[in-house]
Each structure stands twice: as C-alpha cells, then as structure tokens.
Design a protein around this motif. Structure first.
Motif, PDB file in Angstrom:
ATOM      1  N   ASN A 164       0.636  -1.105  -0.290  1.00  0.00           N
ATOM      2  CA  ASN A 164       0.044   0.010   0.090  1.00  0.00           C
ATOM      3  C   ASN A 164       0.937   1.217  -0.013  1.00  0.00           C
ATOM      4  OD1 ASN A 164      -2.448  -1.383   0.173  1.00  0.00           O
ATOM      5  ND2 ASN A 164      -2.125  -1.520   2.090  1.00  0.00           N
ATOM      6  N   ALA A 165       2.163   1.049   0.145  1.00  0.00           N
ATOM      7  CA  ALA A 165       3.195   2.146   0.218  1.00  0.00           C
ATOM      8  C   ALA A 165       4.243   2.149  -1.057  1.00  0.00           C
ATOM      9  CB  ALA A 165       3.804   2.478   1.568  1.00  0.00           C
ATOM     10  N   GLU A 166       4.253   3.071  -1.667  1.00  0.00           N
ATOM     11  CA  GLU A 166       5.275   3.233  -2.798  1.00  0.00           C
ATOM     12  C   GLU A 166       6.603   2.841  -2.289  1.00  0.00           C
ATOM     13  OE1 GLU A 166       7.301   6.037  -5.957  1.00  0.00           O
ATOM     14  OE2 GLU A 166       6.015   6.774  -4.562  1.00  0.00           O
ATOM     15  N   ASN A 167       7.130   3.465  -1.335  1.00  0.00           N
ATOM     16  CA  ASN A 167       8.564   3.256  -1.080  1.00  0.00           C
ATOM     17  C   ASN A 167       8.837   1.831  -0.444  1.00  0.00           C
ATOM     18  OD1 ASN A 167       9.066   5.717  -1.426  1.00  0.00           O
ATOM     19  ND2 ASN A 167       8.742   6.651   0.784  1.00  0.00           N
ATOM     20  N   LEU A 168       7.740   1.326   0.282  1.00  0.00           N
ATOM     21  CA  LEU A 168       8.076  -0.128   0.842  1.00  0.00           C
ATOM     22  C   LEU A 168       8.020  -1.069  -0.418  1.00  0.00           C
ATOM     23  CD1 LEU A 168       8.069  -2.170   3.164  1.00  0.00           C
ATOM     24  CD2 LEU A 168       5.571  -2.049   3.209  1.00  0.00           C
ATOM     25  N   SER A 169       7.005  -0.791  -1.392  1.00  0.00           N
ATOM     26  CA  SER A 169       6.981  -1.684  -2.472  1.00  0.00           C
ATOM     27  C   SER A 169       8.596  -1.780  -3.328  1.00  0.00           C
ATOM     28  CB  SER A 169       5.702  -1.172  -3.551  1.00  0.00           C
ATOM     29  OG  SER A 169       6.094  -0.091  -3.831  1.00  0.00           O
ATOM     30  N   GLN A 170       8.745  -0.684  -3.442  1.00  0.00           N
ATOM     31  CA  GLN A 170       9.956  -0.523  -4.193  1.00  0.00           C
ATOM     32  C   GLN A 170      11.301  -1.241  -3.773  1.00  0.00           C
ATOM     33  OE1 GLN A 170      11.551   3.441  -5.196  1.00  0.00           O
ATOM     34  NE2 GLN A 170      11.902   2.808  -7.457  1.00  0.00           N
ATOM     35  N   ILE A 171      11.573  -0.954  -2.305  1.00  0.00           N
ATOM     36  CA  ILE A 171      12.477  -1.658  -1.346  1.00  0.00           C
ATOM     37  C   ILE A 171      12.490  -3.019  -1.501  1.00  0.00           C
ATOM     38  CG2 ILE A 171      13.588  -1.614   0.744  1.00  0.00           C
ATOM     39  CD1 ILE A 171      13.090   1.253   0.945  1.00  0.00           C
ATOM     40  N   ALA A 172      11.096  -3.554  -1.240  1.00  0.00           N
ATOM     41  CA  ALA A 172      10.663  -5.102  -1.129  1.00  0.00           C
ATOM     42  C   ALA A 172      10.973  -5.614  -2.411  1.00  0.00           C
ATOM     43  CB  ALA A 172       9.354  -5.382  -0.377  1.00  0.00           C
ATOM     44  N   THR A 173      10.638  -5.223  -3.065  1.00  0.00           N
ATOM     45  CA  THR A 173      10.914  -5.903  -4.730  1.00  0.00           C
ATOM     46  C   THR A 173      12.136  -5.975  -5.006  1.00  0.00           C
ATOM     47  OG1 THR A 173       8.694  -4.619  -5.388  1.00  0.00           O
ATOM     48  CG2 THR A 173      10.183  -5.509  -7.255  1.00  0.00           C
ATOM     49  N   LEU A 174      12.941  -4.883  -4.564  1.00  0.00           N
ATOM     50  CA  LEU A 174      14.279  -5.185  -5.104  1.00  0.00           C
ATOM     51  C   LEU A 174      15.153  -6.122  -3.903  1.00  0.00           C
ATOM     52  CD1 LEU A 174      15.628  -1.350  -5.102  1.00  0.00           C
ATOM     53  CD2 LEU A 174      15.878  -3.096  -6.939  1.00  0.00           C
ATOM     54  N   MET A 175      14.602  -6.193  -2.973  1.00  0.00           N
ATOM     55  CA  MET A 175      15.031  -7.369  -2.041  1.00  0.00           C
ATOM     56  C   MET A 175      14.804  -8.594  -2.365  1.00  0.00           C
ATOM     57  SD  MET A 175      17.424  -5.819   0.014  1.00  0.00           S
ATOM     58  CE  MET A 175      17.598  -7.439   1.035  1.00  0.00           C
ATOM     59  N   LEU A 176      13.600  -8.699  -2.833  1.00  0.00           N
ATOM     60  CA  LEU A 176      12.987 -10.002  -3.375  1.00  0.00           C
ATOM     61  C   LEU A 176      13.670 -10.522  -4.299  1.00  0.00           C
ATOM     62  CD1 LEU A 176      10.892 -12.189  -3.237  1.00  0.00           C
ATOM     63  CD2 LEU A 176       9.373 -10.612  -4.799  1.00  0.00           C
ATOM     64  N   HIS A 177      13.883  -9.732  -5.514  1.00  0.00           N
ATOM     65  CA  HIS A 177      14.562 -10.281  -6.812  1.00  0.00           C
ATOM     66  C   HIS A 177      16.245 -10.335  -6.668  1.00  0.00           C
ATOM     67  CE1 HIS A 177      11.188 -10.013  -9.075  1.00  0.00           C
ATOM     68  NE2 HIS A 177      10.799  -9.009  -8.777  1.00  0.00           N
ATOM     69  N   PHE A 178      16.918  -9.674  -5.410  1.00  0.00           N
ATOM     70  CA  PHE A 178      17.926 -10.180  -5.141  1.00  0.00           C
ATOM     71  C   PHE A 178      18.184 -11.343  -4.745  1.00  0.00           C
ATOM     72  CE2 PHE A 178      21.493  -9.775  -2.185  1.00  0.00           C
ATOM     73  CZ  PHE A 178      22.689  -9.425  -2.742  1.00  0.00           C
ATOM     74  N   LEU A 179      17.388 -11.527  -3.406  1.00  0.00           N
ATOM     75  CA  LEU A 179      17.517 -12.726  -2.759  1.00  0.00           C
ATOM     76  C   LEU A 179      17.173 -14.056  -3.430  1.00  0.00           C
ATOM     77  CD1 LEU A 179      15.998 -11.622   0.806  1.00  0.00           C
ATOM     78  CD2 LEU A 179      18.543 -11.956   0.297  1.00  0.00           C
ATOM     79  N   LEU A 180      16.144 -13.809  -4.128  1.00  0.00           N
ATOM     80  CA  LEU A 180      15.675 -15.005  -4.975  1.00  0.00           C
ATOM     81  C   LEU A 180      16.546 -15.317  -6.091  1.00  0.00           C
ATOM     82  CD1 LEU A 180      11.684 -14.957  -4.656  1.00  0.00           C
ATOM     83  CD2 LEU A 180      13.547 -16.390  -3.201  1.00  0.00           C
ATOM     84  N   GLY A 181      16.914 -14.070  -6.925  1.00  0.00           N
ATOM     85  CA  GLY A 181      17.558 -14.177  -8.230  1.00  0.00           C
ATOM     86  C   GLY A 181      19.175 -14.537  -7.992  1.00  0.00           C
ATOM     87  N   VAL A 182      19.933 -14.042  -7.041  1.00  0.00           N
ATOM     88  CA  VAL A 182      21.151 -13.971  -6.749  1.00  0.00           C
ATOM     89  C   VAL A 182      21.502 -15.152  -5.877  1.00  0.00           C
ATOM     90  CG1 VAL A 182      23.246 -12.745  -6.130  1.00  0.00           C
ATOM     91  CG2 VAL A 182      21.515 -11.703  -7.644  1.00  0.00           C
ATOM     92  N   VAL A 183      21.076 -14.907  -4.565  1.00  0.00           N
ATOM     93  CA  VAL A 183      21.577 -15.827  -3.640  1.00  0.00           C
ATOM     94  C   VAL A 183      20.914 -17.220  -3.784  1.00  0.00           C
ATOM     95  CG1 VAL A 183      21.469 -16.031  -1.040  1.00  0.00           C
ATOM     96  CG2 VAL A 183      21.721 -13.779  -2.062  1.00  0.00           C
ATOM     97  N   LEU A 184      19.542 -17.015  -3.722  1.00  0.00           N
ATOM     98  CA  LEU A 184      18.952 -18.482  -3.843  1.00  0.00           C
ATOM     99  C   LEU A 184      19.218 -19.470  -4.955  1.00  0.00           C
ATOM    100  CD1 LEU A 184      17.030 -20.015  -1.675  1.00  0.00           C
ATOM    101  CD2 LEU A 184      15.156 -19.384  -3.287  1.00  0.00           C
ATOM    102  N   SER A 185      19.489 -18.898  -6.019  1.00  0.00           N
ATOM    103  CA  SER A 185      19.741 -19.792  -7.292  1.00  0.00           C
ATOM    104  C   SER A 185      20.964 -20.289  -7.230  1.00  0.00           C
ATOM    105  CB  SER A 185      19.553 -18.778  -8.546  1.00  0.00           C
ATOM    106  OG  SER A 185      20.642 -17.704  -8.425  1.00  0.00           O
ATOM    107  N   GLN A 186      21.901 -19.582  -6.559  1.00  0.00           N
ATOM    108  CA  GLN A 186      23.391 -20.024  -6.419  1.00  0.00           C
ATOM    109  C   GLN A 186      23.467 -21.247  -5.383  1.00  0.00           C
ATOM    110  OE1 GLN A 186      26.786 -17.414  -6.792  1.00  0.00           O
ATOM    111  NE2 GLN A 186      25.388 -15.803  -7.616  1.00  0.00           N
ATOM    112  N   VAL A 187      22.473 -21.080  -4.320  1.00  0.00           N
ATOM    113  CA  VAL A 187      22.499 -22.178  -3.213  1.00  0.00           C
ATOM    114  C   VAL A 187      22.033 -23.353  -4.101  1.00  0.00           C
ATOM    115  CG1 VAL A 187      21.221 -22.825  -1.299  1.00  0.00           C
ATOM    116  CG2 VAL A 187      22.037 -20.522  -1.378  1.00  0.00           C
ATOM    117  N   PHE A 188      20.934 -23.412  -4.763  1.00  0.00           N
ATOM    118  CA  PHE A 188      20.482 -24.397  -5.306  1.00  0.00           C
ATOM    119  C   PHE A 188      21.417 -25.222  -6.231  1.00  0.00           C
ATOM    120  CE2 PHE A 188      16.129 -22.743  -4.483  1.00  0.00           C
ATOM    121  CZ  PHE A 188      15.659 -23.770  -3.688  1.00  0.00           C
ATOM    122  N   VAL A 189      22.319 -24.245  -6.845  1.00  0.00           N
ATOM    123  CA  VAL A 189      23.491 -24.786  -7.723  1.00  0.00           C
ATOM    124  C   VAL A 189      24.455 -25.679  -6.767  1.00  0.00           C
ATOM    125  CG1 VAL A 189      25.190 -24.385  -9.286  1.00  0.00           C
ATOM    126  CG2 VAL A 189      23.140 -23.323  -9.612  1.00  0.00           C
TER     127      VAL A 189
END
Length: 226
Positions: free
Chosen positions: A142-167
């Motif tokens: 419901n808040a713009e700032n929160l959505s932007q920060i949370a989206t950046l963290m979501l894609h960083f954690l799942l895209g960078v960290v989690l993918s390499q953990v599965f490898v």
C-alpha cells in the motif's frame, strides 16, 4: 624448479652449456572440479544480470502502487476508463520499458565474449514474465517506498542468493534431489528462473567444451546406466 635442477645437473656433470627442457602435461580436471569452476563463472554473469534487471520490476511496481496510493487509479476508473484499458496501457508502456535494457543486454553478451547458449532467449522471456509477476505482487503493498525496496530485496535474494544455493545443492548427491525439487517451485519467480537458467547454461557449455572423446563415452555409458 627447472633452473634449480639444471644448475644441479650442470654442477654434477661439469657442463656449463648443458640445458634441460621440461614439459608439463597434467591430467584433465575431473568433472566435479570443472563444474565448480564453471558454476563460479556462471554465478558472476547471473548475479550481474539479475542485479541490473531487478531495477525493472522496482520501477514498475512503484508506479502502480503510487497510482493506487494517491487514488489516481480510482479517478481514472470513475472517469470512464475500463479496467482492461488501464492494465493494457500499463502493460504496453512497461514492455517498452523492459525492451530497452533487454536489447542492450543481448548486444553486450557477445561484446564481452560471454558464451551463453540461448541466453538471448532467457533475457527476452524475462522481460515478458516479470511484468505480470510484478502486477500480481503489487496488490500486497500500500506504500510506494515499501513496495520498491521490498521488490529489490525479493529479486536480489531469490535471483542471486537462492539460485546459487540450489546450484551448490546439485553438486552433492545428498542434496541434489532436494535442490531439483525446490528449484521447480521457485521457478515461478522470473529472477530466479533467469539466474538459474544462466547458471545451468554456462555450466553445461563449459563441460561440453572440455569434454574429450573418452569423457563422452564414459558420460554416455553413465547416462545409459541411469
């Protein structure tokens, strides 16, 4: 070491003009070692792309949430704009917004001599999959700032960290099955699918590049046995 041995032989034989030539022909690296090295190289490429492309959904979701937060979406709907027209117009603009970094990334891959089979297809499909995924996750905030920060963290954690953990999971027999199972679940996130696809593509390409005829026969026999 070569100069030391040459000096010893010259002194022992009393021949100062004697020269020794050394040749080094080591055994080929095992697949496990090459796979770890290739995963590391692929991880650098995947991390750079995912971190850069994480800015795309962050910019998309901030605009969507900002319109809902300031009741701009509500004003458009009561003014006669249909829901279909609202989302279609946003989708057209966001596709154009995604195509610019997508085309640049596809051009820069061969420019930096990155051998990534079907990498252009992975990057192209990412742009078309991240837009509906971002639209779906925009209803959480419901808040713009929160959505932007949370989206950046979501894609960083799942895209960078989690993918390499599965490898890393796939490198060991005890965790390979769990990594394969969880990998299919998290593929619903476009950033994870992009990073995971790049890691697998780089690893596969490098292994086949180092493969000799003897390795090929052994691999085919093992695959047939499985």
């Amino acid at each position: 070491l070569g100069f030391f041995l040459q000096s010893v032989v010259r002194t022992a034989l009393k021949k100062n003009d004697l020269q020794l030539n050394f040749a080094n022909d080591p055994l080929p690296l095992p697949y496990s070692t090459m796979n770890m090295e290739d995963s590391k190289n692929g991880g650098m490429v995947a991390s750079a792309l995912v971190i850069a492309f994480a800015l795309v959904p962050a910019s998309i979701i901030s605009f969507i949430v900002k319109e809902r937060e300031d009741s701009l979406k509500h004003q458009q709907l009561i003014s006669g704009v249909s829901m279909f027209a609202y989302w279609l117009s946003n989708a057209v603009v966001d596709v154009i917004k995604c195509l610019i970094p997508t085309v640049l990334a596809i051009i820069l891959l061969p420019a930096f001599n990155i051998n990534l089979p079907y990498g252009w297809l992975l990057i192209l499909l990412y742009g078309f999959s991240i837009i509906p995924f971002t639209y779906a996750t925009s209803f959480i905030f419901n808040a713009e700032n929160l959505s932007q920060i949370a989206t950046l963290m979501l894609h960083f954690l799942l895209g960078v960290v989690l993918s390499q953990v599965f490898v890393i999971f796939k490198l060991f027999d005890s965790t390979r099955q769990a990594g394969d199972f969880l990998g299919w679940i998290f593929r619903i996130v476009p950033s994870f699918a992009l990073s995971f696809g790049i890691l697998n593509a780089v690893s596969y390409t490098h292994l086949r590049a180092h493969e000799t005829s003897l390795h090929l026969v052994c691999r085919l026999l093992l695959e047939k046995k499985k």
